[in-house]
Design a protein around this motif. Structure first.
Motif, mmCIF file in Angstrom:
data_model
loop_
_atom_site.group_PDB
_atom_site.id
_atom_site.type_symbol
_atom_site.label_atom_id
_atom_site.label_comp_id
_atom_site.label_asym_id
_atom_site.label_seq_id
_atom_site.Cartn_x
_atom_site.Cartn_y
_atom_site.Cartn_z
ATOM 1 N N VAL A 81 -7.461 21.779 19.068
ATOM 2 C CA VAL A 81 -6.593 21.369 18.101
ATOM 3 C C VAL A 81 -7.355 19.889 17.457
ATOM 4 C CG1 VAL A 81 -5.963 19.440 20.143
ATOM 5 C CG2 VAL A 81 -4.252 19.145 17.952
ATOM 6 N N LEU A 82 -8.589 19.631 18.536
ATOM 7 C CA LEU A 82 -10.134 18.671 17.911
ATOM 8 C C LEU A 82 -10.139 19.532 16.750
ATOM 9 C CD1 LEU A 82 -11.907 17.944 20.913
ATOM 10 C CD2 LEU A 82 -10.579 16.101 18.678
ATOM 11 N N GLN A 83 -10.314 20.901 16.394
ATOM 12 C CA GLN A 83 -10.747 21.550 15.905
ATOM 13 C C GLN A 83 -10.123 21.340 14.077
ATOM 14 O OE1 GLN A 83 -11.412 25.994 16.417
ATOM 15 N NE2 GLN A 83 -12.198 26.417 14.803
ATOM 16 N N VAL A 84 -8.433 21.433 14.470
ATOM 17 C CA VAL A 84 -7.912 21.365 13.498
ATOM 18 C C VAL A 84 -7.971 19.845 12.928
ATOM 19 C CG1 VAL A 84 -5.072 20.896 13.309
ATOM 20 C CG2 VAL A 84 -6.789 22.945 14.100
ATOM 21 N N MET A 85 -7.935 18.675 13.891
ATOM 22 C CA MET A 85 -8.016 17.282 13.288
ATOM 23 C C MET A 85 -9.071 17.510 12.666
ATOM 24 S SD MET A 85 -6.949 14.666 16.209
ATOM 25 C CE MET A 85 -6.767 15.447 17.601
#
Ligand SMILES: [Fe+2]
Ligand SMILES: [Fe+2]
Length: 139
Positions: A81-85
């Motif tokens: 999810v950090l990568q998506v953000m």
């Protein structure tokens, strides 16, 4: 459509105070993404990313120090999810893809609710049962 009324509620409580407090912060910052003001979106996203780095690091440390069995799976969700953000941030800044802003604002609450219900719920139960078993051990 993002839910403008989405926010903290008892539905998200896991009865583990340190985690519930951090999750309330996440919810405030995440809900702020749905504000319709493109000029401040990146600043709001940066605040959520900065919070999430610390939030996830804290949970990762709890999992490491308590040898939590499904730690790898949980950490992978944090990283994803950090990568998506960060990818959304990059595409808005570098390619002007502002349509990604409301999509992220719509998807993240769904991701968070699912993550709380599954990964964080298991970790909170594990942490509270560890604390209870330590409390009942003879000195
Ligand atoms: Fe969490
Ligand atoms: Fe988590």
């Amino acid at each position: 459509m993002s839910d403008a009324n989405w926010g903290w509620s008892d539905r998200l409580k896991l009865q583990y105070a340190p985690m519930d407090e951090t999750h309330q912060e996440f919810v405030i910052l995440c809900a702020a993404l749905s504000e319709d003001n493109p000029a401040t979106f990146i600043a709001r996203l940066d605040a959520l990313i900065a919070h999430s780095v610390e939030h996830f690091e804290q949970e990762n440390q709890w999992m490491n120090s308590h040898s939590f069995p499904p730690a790898g799976c949980h950490m992978t969700e944090h990283d994803a999810v950090l990568q998506v953000m960060r990818e959304v941030r990059r595409r808005i800044v570098e390619a002007g893809e502002l349509d990604l802003a409301p999509r992220l604002a719509e998807e993240l609450p769904l991701w968070f609710e699912h993550h709380v219900d599954t990964m964080d719920n298991m970790l909170a139960r594990f942490m509270t049962s560890e604390a209870a078993s330590l409390a009942t051990q003879p000195a």
